[in-house]
Design an enzyme around this catalytic site. Sequence first.
Site, PDB file in Angstrom:
ATOM      1  N   HIS A  21       0.746  -1.071  -0.015  1.00 54.47           N
ATOM      2  CA  HIS A  21      -0.068  -0.052  -0.005  1.00 54.47           C
ATOM      3  C   HIS A  21       0.652   1.213  -0.122  1.00 54.47           C
ATOM      4  O   HIS A  21       1.744   1.457   1.006  1.00 54.47           O
ATOM      5  CB  HIS A  21      -0.785   0.151   1.202  1.00 54.47           C
ATOM      6  CG  HIS A  21      -1.893  -1.148   1.396  1.00 54.47           C
ATOM      7  ND1 HIS A  21      -3.248  -1.086   0.949  1.00 54.47           N
ATOM      8  CD2 HIS A  21      -1.399  -2.253   1.833  1.00 54.47           C
ATOM      9  CE1 HIS A  21      -3.703  -2.278   1.294  1.00 54.47           C
ATOM     10  NE2 HIS A  21      -2.676  -3.018   1.794  1.00 54.47           N
ATOM     11  N   ASN A  23       0.578   4.483   0.755  1.00 56.02           N
ATOM     12  CA  ASN A  23       0.922   5.195   2.002  1.00 56.02           C
ATOM     13  C   ASN A  23       1.046   4.653   3.209  1.00 56.02           C
ATOM     14  O   ASN A  23       1.685   5.115   4.228  1.00 56.02           O
ATOM     15  CB  ASN A  23      -0.518   6.094   2.336  1.00 56.02           C
ATOM     16  CG  ASN A  23      -0.785   7.180   1.192  1.00 56.02           C
ATOM     17  OD1 ASN A  23       0.278   8.234   1.026  1.00 56.02           O
ATOM     18  ND2 ASN A  23      -1.598   7.081   0.357  1.00 56.02           N
ATOM     19  N   HIS A  69      -2.302  10.148   6.197  1.00 60.35           N
ATOM     20  CA  HIS A  69      -3.083  10.645   5.177  1.00 60.35           C
ATOM     21  C   HIS A  69      -3.146  12.424   4.961  1.00 60.35           C
ATOM     22  O   HIS A  69      -3.303  12.997   4.269  1.00 60.35           O
ATOM     23  CB  HIS A  69      -4.641  10.067   4.858  1.00 60.35           C
ATOM     24  CG  HIS A  69      -4.668   8.691   4.086  1.00 60.35           C
ATOM     25  ND1 HIS A  69      -5.690   7.962   4.614  1.00 60.35           N
ATOM     26  CD2 HIS A  69      -3.947   8.202   3.330  1.00 60.35           C
ATOM     27  CE1 HIS A  69      -5.395   6.949   3.739  1.00 60.35           C
ATOM     28  NE2 HIS A  69      -4.253   7.185   2.981  1.00 60.35           N
ATOM     29  N   SER A 101      -2.984   1.812  -4.227  1.00 59.40           N
ATOM     30  CA  SER A 101      -3.269   3.181  -3.381  1.00 59.40           C
ATOM     31  C   SER A 101      -4.812   3.500  -3.804  1.00 59.40           C
ATOM     32  O   SER A 101      -5.312   3.260  -4.604  1.00 59.40           O
ATOM     33  CB  SER A 101      -2.435   4.192  -3.730  1.00 59.40           C
ATOM     34  OG  SER A 101      -2.521   5.021  -2.715  1.00 59.40           O
ATOM     35  N   ARG A 104      -7.593   9.489  -3.704  1.00 55.18           N
ATOM     36  CA  ARG A 104      -8.299  10.312  -2.700  1.00 55.18           C
ATOM     37  C   ARG A 104      -8.251  11.721  -3.122  1.00 55.18           C
ATOM     38  O   ARG A 104      -7.698  12.120  -3.772  1.00 55.18           O
ATOM     39  CB  ARG A 104      -7.243  10.361  -1.379  1.00 55.18           C
ATOM     40  CG  ARG A 104      -7.968  10.378  -0.277  1.00 55.18           C
ATOM     41  CD  ARG A 104      -6.975  10.114   1.066  1.00 55.18           C
ATOM     42  NE  ARG A 104      -5.562   9.828   0.698  1.00 55.18           N
ATOM     43  CZ  ARG A 104      -4.642  10.791   1.090  1.00 55.18           C
ATOM     44  NH1 ARG A 104      -4.875  11.834   1.504  1.00 55.18           N
ATOM     45  NH2 ARG A 104      -3.425  10.332   0.820  1.00 55.18           N
ATOM     46  N   ASP A 143     -11.495   1.421  -0.885  1.00 51.63           N
ATOM     47  CA  ASP A 143     -11.496   1.288   0.369  1.00 51.63           C
ATOM     48  C   ASP A 143     -12.719   0.705   0.930  1.00 51.63           C
ATOM     49  O   ASP A 143     -13.827   1.594   0.633  1.00 51.63           O
ATOM     50  CB  ASP A 143     -11.227   2.714   1.161  1.00 51.63           C
ATOM     51  CG  ASP A 143     -11.220   2.553   2.810  1.00 51.63           C
ATOM     52  OD1 ASP A 143     -11.895   1.876   3.259  1.00 51.63           O
ATOM     53  OD2 ASP A 143     -10.480   3.276   3.300  1.00 51.63           O
ATOM     54  N   GLY A 176      -9.049  -1.880   3.295  1.00 51.98           N
ATOM     55  CA  GLY A 176      -9.547  -0.903   4.387  1.00 51.98           C
ATOM     56  C   GLY A 176      -9.897  -1.869   5.450  1.00 51.98           C
ATOM     57  O   GLY A 176      -9.713  -2.974   5.349  1.00 51.98           O
ATOM     58  N   GLU A 206      -8.958 -11.405   6.685  1.00 54.20           N
ATOM     59  CA  GLU A 206      -7.848 -10.834   7.383  1.00 54.20           C
ATOM     60  C   GLU A 206      -8.241 -11.099   8.641  1.00 54.20           C
ATOM     61  O   GLU A 206      -7.303 -11.007   9.730  1.00 54.20           O
ATOM     62  CB  GLU A 206      -7.672  -9.398   6.878  1.00 54.20           C
ATOM     63  CG  GLU A 206      -6.480  -8.787   7.493  1.00 54.20           C
ATOM     64  CD  GLU A 206      -6.161  -6.958   6.986  1.00 54.20           C
ATOM     65  OE1 GLU A 206      -7.105  -6.855   6.096  1.00 54.20           O
ATOM     66  OE2 GLU A 206      -5.252  -6.569   7.175  1.00 54.20           O
ATOM     67  N   ASP A 288       3.261  -5.610   2.752  1.00 51.56           N
ATOM     68  CA  ASP A 288       1.994  -4.923   3.145  1.00 51.56           C
ATOM     69  C   ASP A 288       2.016  -3.220   3.451  1.00 51.56           C
ATOM     70  O   ASP A 288       1.735  -2.562   2.488  1.00 51.56           O
ATOM     71  CB  ASP A 288       1.277  -5.520   4.304  1.00 51.56           C
ATOM     72  CG  ASP A 288      -0.329  -5.399   4.478  1.00 51.56           C
ATOM     73  OD1 ASP A 288      -0.721  -5.034   3.478  1.00 51.56           O
ATOM     74  OD2 ASP A 288      -0.718  -5.593   5.669  1.00 51.56           O
TER      75      ASP A 288
END
Length: 336
Positions: A21, A23, A69, A101, A104, A143, A176, A206, A288
Amino acid sequence: MMDNEAGAFYRKLPKVELHAHLNGSVSVQTMEKLISRKPHLNIKHSMTAIGKGQRRTLDECFQVFKVIHQLVDTEEDILTVATDVIREFAADGVKYLELRSTPREEKNTGLTKKSYVETVIKAIQQCKNEGLDIDVRFLLAIDRRNGTEVAMETVELAEEFMLSSDGLVVGLDLSGDPTVGHGKDLLPVLQRAKNCGLKLSLHLSEVPSQLEESDLLLNLPPDRIGHGTFLHPEVGGSQSLVDKVLKNNIPLELCLTSNVKGKTVPSYSKHHFKYWYQLGHPSVICTDDKGVFCTDLSQEYQLAATTFSLSREAVWQLSQQAIDCIFGPEMPLVLQ
Ligand SMILES: CC(C)=CCNc1ncnc2c1ncn2[C@@H]1O[C@H](COP(=O)(O)O)[C@@H](O)[C@H]1O
Ligand SMILES: [Zn+2]
């Protein structure tokens, strides 16, 4: 930390990273740059990473992304983050990388979902022009907290960029907070994505108690599974879930440090890598969130090797087999 000789082996080992990911992959060095750009936010680096020996609940881990973020909310920030992350993976011996990603929008800075995606693509192209020895592809992330409508927008954006990005956008990720929302609401959206040729990597099981959701989503079927921690019967999953994964030969993306630090797996030796690897099922070691979990892909390979007593030959094979699981075009990529 790695000792020198072994450390060098894992760093030099040519590797494929399929679950990163953007971020979550921001290094300490890049984080300092971002923090100094926004001193008014008063963010300390300890708020954006989970150090050695520390463990947090999933909920606490997801709070960390909120902080990050805030620090990454302009095109300039995204360009910095993406180019730095790609360079760091390259320096760690990663030859093929799929970044994911969540597009956003930020009303305050004028960032739109489209410019978000364009900026990541620009970073990939810049790194290519620098001559870095790494091939990068991009998955747009849905997400699950944001619901069906936003998910559909993301699929439309991914379709558009799949056609206009010279093959750089190859698919979608579903991620998410796994405790929020239900995958069944997203089935039609994911089905549409699949029909138009986007590859699907879905975070599945998960956390425990996602059996019904995993069962539904496995019917798509996805092209890869993120984590799949609770699929097998020993941890409350079921044989029929395992059979679906095996029958469709769906590779698993396995992230040891992430699962231990996020407390979904009690210890390294109890990680489900063992279960799937022993079955001979395609199991790909991934990071991850290398920034949040303070790791890198060579450390993850070394951890897998020491925990499960893998020979160097076996480690080599493990990294080679990951090539069969990539979403990018077929390539004559024998890692060397
Ligand atoms: C909390 C924890 C243990 C994290 C590891 N497991 C994860 N499970 C689900 N989604 C994730 C995970 N790590 C990162 N993400 C997703 O990736 C996002 C951060 O990267 P980006 O903004 O999409 O570029 C997070 O907001 C979240 O939506
Ligand atoms: Zn993930």
